[in-house]
Design a protein around this motif. Structure first.
Motif, PDB file in Angstrom:
ATOM      1  N   VAL A  51     -13.202  10.201  -1.845  1.00 45.17           N
ATOM      2  CA  VAL A  51     -11.794  10.303  -1.431  1.00 45.17           C
ATOM      3  C   VAL A  51     -11.166   8.918  -1.270  1.00 45.17           C
ATOM      4  O   VAL A  51     -10.030   8.672  -1.701  1.00 45.17           O
ATOM      5  N   ALA A  52     -11.910   8.005  -0.662  1.00 40.70           N
ATOM      6  CA  ALA A  52     -11.373   6.650  -0.466  1.00 40.70           C
ATOM      7  C   ALA A  52     -11.156   5.945  -1.796  1.00 40.70           C
ATOM      8  O   ALA A  52     -10.145   5.259  -1.992  1.00 40.70           O
ATOM      9  N   LEU A  53     -12.095   6.135  -2.742  1.00 36.69           N
ATOM     10  CA  LEU A  53     -11.936   5.520  -4.060  1.00 36.69           C
ATOM     11  C   LEU A  53     -10.740   6.094  -4.801  1.00 36.69           C
ATOM     12  O   LEU A  53      -9.958   5.367  -5.423  1.00 36.69           O
ATOM     13  N   LEU A  98      -7.424   3.991  -5.932  1.00 37.14           N
ATOM     14  CA  LEU A  98      -6.924   3.929  -7.304  1.00 37.14           C
ATOM     15  C   LEU A  98      -5.466   4.355  -7.390  1.00 37.14           C
ATOM     16  O   LEU A  98      -4.660   3.729  -8.099  1.00 37.14           O
ATOM     17  N   ILE A  99      -5.122   5.405  -6.650  1.00 38.77           N
ATOM     18  CA  ILE A  99      -3.723   5.865  -6.673  1.00 38.77           C
ATOM     19  C   ILE A  99      -2.797   4.807  -6.069  1.00 38.77           C
ATOM     20  O   ILE A  99      -1.733   4.479  -6.622  1.00 38.77           O
ATOM     21  N   LEU A 100      -3.212   4.242  -4.919  1.00 36.42           N
ATOM     22  CA  LEU A 100      -2.405   3.205  -4.295  1.00 36.42           C
ATOM     23  C   LEU A 100      -2.312   1.950  -5.162  1.00 36.42           C
ATOM     24  O   LEU A 100      -1.265   1.289  -5.206  1.00 36.42           O
ATOM     25  N   PHE A 101      -3.393   1.621  -5.861  1.00 41.04           N
ATOM     26  CA  PHE A 101      -3.364   0.457  -6.746  1.00 41.04           C
ATOM     27  C   PHE A 101      -2.362   0.652  -7.874  1.00 41.04           C
ATOM     28  O   PHE A 101      -1.614  -0.265  -8.238  1.00 41.04           O
ATOM     29  N   GLY A 102      -2.336   1.892  -8.430  1.00 37.64           N
ATOM     30  CA  GLY A 102      -1.366   2.170  -9.481  1.00 37.64           C
ATOM     31  C   GLY A 102       0.064   2.069  -8.990  1.00 37.64           C
ATOM     32  O   GLY A 102       0.932   1.471  -9.642  1.00 37.64           O
TER      33      GLY A 102
END
Length: 324
Positions: free
Chosen positions: A23-25, A29-33
């Motif tokens: 979940v954290a990964l 990834l979503i926040l990085f995008g």
């Protein structure tokens, strides 16, 4: 099997840790995008703001400040104090060379000098009497007189320094301006359209050159002849290179020769002059470096080399000379 795996005291923490990592990964990834897209949008917005909004806001702020100083100077003159300089034409040229093109700039300059004559000594007197022991009258008189002279000279020094910086910026940016003008003229644009295009392109990189070109374009659009606009450009720049360039343009316009050939030859000459100035500064570096070398390192080296001999003389020669 799943119930045993869940109820196990060893497997259950591992399962929860794996779920947490997944979940954290995924969230990372979503926040990085989203952050990447936001960063790109922010950069594009800042770039657009630098190209359009920032120069306009700076001009508006400078006009507001300039208008406030002009109103203050007008109020002082209305009160009965004349701020006109005896050599107003020379002062106007000096202020224009520093970038102050307002008609009220000479009066504001005189007002600032008048204010600083009294403000700087008054500030020193207030600081002196705010301490524990006030200074003597003679000290106040001498230091106050020196500070009054300093306040009288400070605006002139500031204007001269700003004029020198503006002249250097124009000299360094003018070869790039000539290259862009040559490209625009050879692509089919007229000289007026090419100057307008180059002036808008160099607003961020070379604002002083862009301002000169924009003023010349506005004068041409207002109905001035090319010769008159170019002579005003040479007078406003106060730079020998631009004066020679405007003379070449006037002669080319009179004789009907090719503007692109004139620009090509003069652009090559300006690039060569800029390269020679860079080489001159590079050749001056050894001389400039030798000054701190002599002042700072040479005494240390002499002391390091001479100290053992001095110690030996003090320990051996002086006792022999004194008969010990």
């Amino acid at each position: 099997m799943l119930e045993m795996f869940v109820q196990s005291s060893v497997a259950r923490p591992l399962l929860l840790a794996a779920i947490f990592c997944i979940v954290a990964l995924s969230a990372s990834l979503i926040l990085f995008g989203f952050n990447r897209r936001y960063a790109v949008r922010t950069q594009l917005r800042d770039l657009a703001g630098d190209l359009e909004i920032a120069p306009t806001s700076r001009r508006l702020r400078s006009r507001e400040v300039e208008g406030a100083w002009a109103r203050l100077a007008a109020a002082v003159e209305a009160a009965g104090l004349n701020l006109a300089d005896t050599n107003s034409e020379r002062l106007t040229q000096k202020l224009r060379a520093a970038g102050f093109n307002s008609p009220s700039a000479p009066r504001i300059y005189t007002l600032v000098r008048l204010v600083l004559i009294f403000a700087v000594p008054l500030g020193y007197v207030m600081l002196s009497y705010s301490g524990g022991q006030p200074p003597s009258f003679l000290r106040l008189y001498v230091i106050g007189s020196l500070l009054a002279v300093l306040g009288l000279l400070l605006p002139g020094l500031y204007v001269q320094a700003r004029a020198d910086r503006r002249k250097e910026a124009i000299i360094n940016g003018f070869p790039d301006c000539l290259d862009l003008l040559l490209v625009c003229v050879e692509s089919g644009l007229g000289l007026e359209a090419a100057m307008d295009r180059v002036g808008r392109e160099m607003v961020i990189s070379q604002p002083a050159v862009a301002q000169l070109l924009s003023i010349t374009v506005l004068q041409l659009r207002a109905g001035a002849s090319r010769e008159e606009a170019f002579r005003k450009l040479a007078s406003a720049s106060a730079v020998d290179e631009i004066q020679s360039f405007t003379t070449l343009l006037i002669q080319s316009d009179r004789l009907g020769s090719s503007i692109s050939s004139t620009l090509r030859v003069y652009a090559a000459e300006m690039r060569e002059k800029r390269r020679m100035r860079a080489e001159e500064k590079a050749h001056r570096l050894p001389v400039l470096i030798s000054i701190p070398l002599v002042v700072c390192m040479l005494p240390v080296m002499i002391g390091t080399l001479m100290l053992p001999a001095v110690v030996m003389v003090v320990r051996q020669v002086f006792p022999l000379m004194l008969g010990r």
